[in-house]
Design an enzyme around this catalytic site. Structure first.
Site, PDB file in Angstrom:
ATOM      1  N   SER A  75     -17.956  20.565 -65.183  1.00 18.18           N
ATOM      2  CA  SER A  75     -17.660  19.675 -64.016  1.00 18.18           C
ATOM      3  C   SER A  75     -17.611  19.958 -62.634  1.00 18.18           C
ATOM      4  O   SER A  75     -17.372  19.469 -61.673  1.00 18.18           O
ATOM      5  CB  SER A  75     -16.259  18.829 -64.142  1.00 18.18           C
ATOM      6  OG  SER A  75     -16.406  17.832 -65.360  1.00 18.18           O
ATOM      7  N   TYR A 102      -9.656  10.121 -63.755  1.00 21.38           N
ATOM      8  CA  TYR A 102     -10.869  11.307 -63.468  1.00 21.38           C
ATOM      9  C   TYR A 102     -11.901  10.484 -64.653  1.00 21.38           C
ATOM     10  O   TYR A 102     -11.748  10.598 -65.834  1.00 21.38           O
ATOM     11  CB  TYR A 102     -10.347  12.684 -63.810  1.00 21.38           C
ATOM     12  CG  TYR A 102     -11.196  13.740 -63.902  1.00 21.38           C
ATOM     13  CD1 TYR A 102     -11.777  14.137 -62.785  1.00 21.38           C
ATOM     14  CD2 TYR A 102     -11.614  14.339 -65.034  1.00 21.38           C
ATOM     15  CE1 TYR A 102     -12.554  15.270 -62.568  1.00 21.38           C
ATOM     16  CE2 TYR A 102     -12.530  15.469 -64.853  1.00 21.38           C
ATOM     17  CZ  TYR A 102     -12.915  15.855 -63.837  1.00 21.38           C
ATOM     18  OH  TYR A 102     -13.943  16.767 -63.677  1.00 21.38           O
TER      19      TYR A 102
END
Length: 358
Positions: free
Chosen positions: A60, A146
């Site tokens: 990420s 998220y």
């Protein structure tokens, strides 16, 4: 001055033992000068040693590159963050995505898009249908959850606005303009010998598997030498061309706060100095897995002078962490070929940054 090698050694060596990490590379930067500390092996079979040129999956942390690409589209007048998502993808028109902005997608506030695509939708063919059938759990802009499908779509739409495929824009435009020559979405044949083997929790070899919007959400492979250069241009973008300076400024802008964390595009920011527990908390599983009410900053605010900027990233066999303090010119990158807990990465980086900031 503190002997940085001693600090890094004493932080990393016990960590690698406790977490059974085969290979790990640390890069630090201070006053524009990078140093590298390499440990262990890129591959347990070949015993190839880790160097600052070893390629790691950064998971990420890729989201910060995606955000920079979107910022580049913004700087070139191709999109506005307030635009509805559906403006850039006709298949999403006439429905919920008319009321979800690019900024919502880029900051995980579209209304509860999940952490991952469901397995049956996790491929390019099924992706559009997934978004069409997705049912929001919250009103847009109210909760942070998220999400790879959220920022993944953000990157996809930014590329649409520039009229080119995402991978091509990233590899042929954005990465070269950032001065990154060893950062890839698809590792070329000529570089495969540098690509570390990842190891899962059981120590079995594993590499990132393909999925919907994987390039946008978690697809970058890079080295500590390239990543610390990326940190340096994030701290001191004046050497870059104007649109990239503006792109980086957009990624370092605070759009809302959740507890002590200020959400940028890709990057997450904290007041500096920060206690290690607060930084661990901001990068906790709970923060990644659960919805949190957001407090919008209106208008969005440029990061205050003393700010720590950070991002974690993981794939099945790799764990990454990047943290830097632009006002001090201090940064650290920690890449490993094992997905070990974020808390351990944060503690190690915090110890190293604190030692440099004496």
């Amino acid at each position: 001055a503190t002997d940085i090698r001693q600090v890094v050694d004493s932080t990393v060596e016990p960590l690698m033992q406790q977490q059974d990490i085969a290979g790990l590379s640390v890069a630090v930067i201070q006053n524009g000068k990078a140093q590298y500390f390499n440990y262990g092996v890129a591959n347990k079979d070949s015993k190839q040693p880790i160097t600052e040129n070893t390629l790691f999956e950064i998971g990420s942390v890729s989201k910060t590159f995606t955000a920079t690409l979107a910022g580049y589209a913004l700087a070139n007048g191709k999109l506005k963050l307030s635009d509805p998502a559906s403006q850039y993808l006709p298949a999403l028109r006439g429905d919920k995505f008319d009321h979800i902005s690019l900024l919502n997608l880029g900051t995980y506030t579209a209304g509860g898009l999940p952490l991952q695509f469901p397995e049956e939708s996790d491929n390019t063919g099924k992706m559009i249908s997934y978004y069409q059938h997705w049912k929001p759990a919250f009103a847009p802009g109210t909760q942070r959850l998220y999400s790879n499908p959220s920022i993944g779509l953000f990157g996809h739409l930014a590329a649409q606005s520039l009229g080119q495929p995402f991978e091509k824009l990233m590899e042929q435009t954005v990465l070269p303009k950032l001065g990154l020559k060893h950062t890839f979405i698809s590792v070329p044949e000529t570089q495969m010998s540098l690509y570390a083997q990842g190891y899962d929790k059981a120590g079995k070899p594993v590499r990132v598997s393909p999925g919907a919007l994987d390039a946008e959400a978690y697809g970058i492979k890079t080295s500590t030498s390239d990543l610390i250069h990326y940190v340096e241009v994030n701290m001191h973008p004046a050497k870059l061309e104007k649109p990239l300076q503006q792109a980086i400024a957009a990624t370092h802008t605070g759009y809302y706060t959740v507890d002590g964390m200020t959400q940028g595009l890709g990057w997450e920011m904290y007041p500096y100095p920060i206690k290690v527990d607060a930084l661990v908390e901001g990068n906790s599983t709970q923060m990644a897995m659960e919805p949190h009410k957001v407090n919008w900053l209106t208008p969005p605010q440029a990061a205050p002078l003393d700010t720590l900027v950070n991002k974690t990233g993981s794939t099945g066999g790799f764990g990454a962490y990047v943290a830097y303090v632009p006002s001090k010119g201090l940064g650290v990158v920690i890449l490993a070929n094992k997905n070990y807990p974020n808390a351990e990465r944060v503690k190690a980086a915090h110890a190293i940054l604190s030692a440099m900031d004496q």
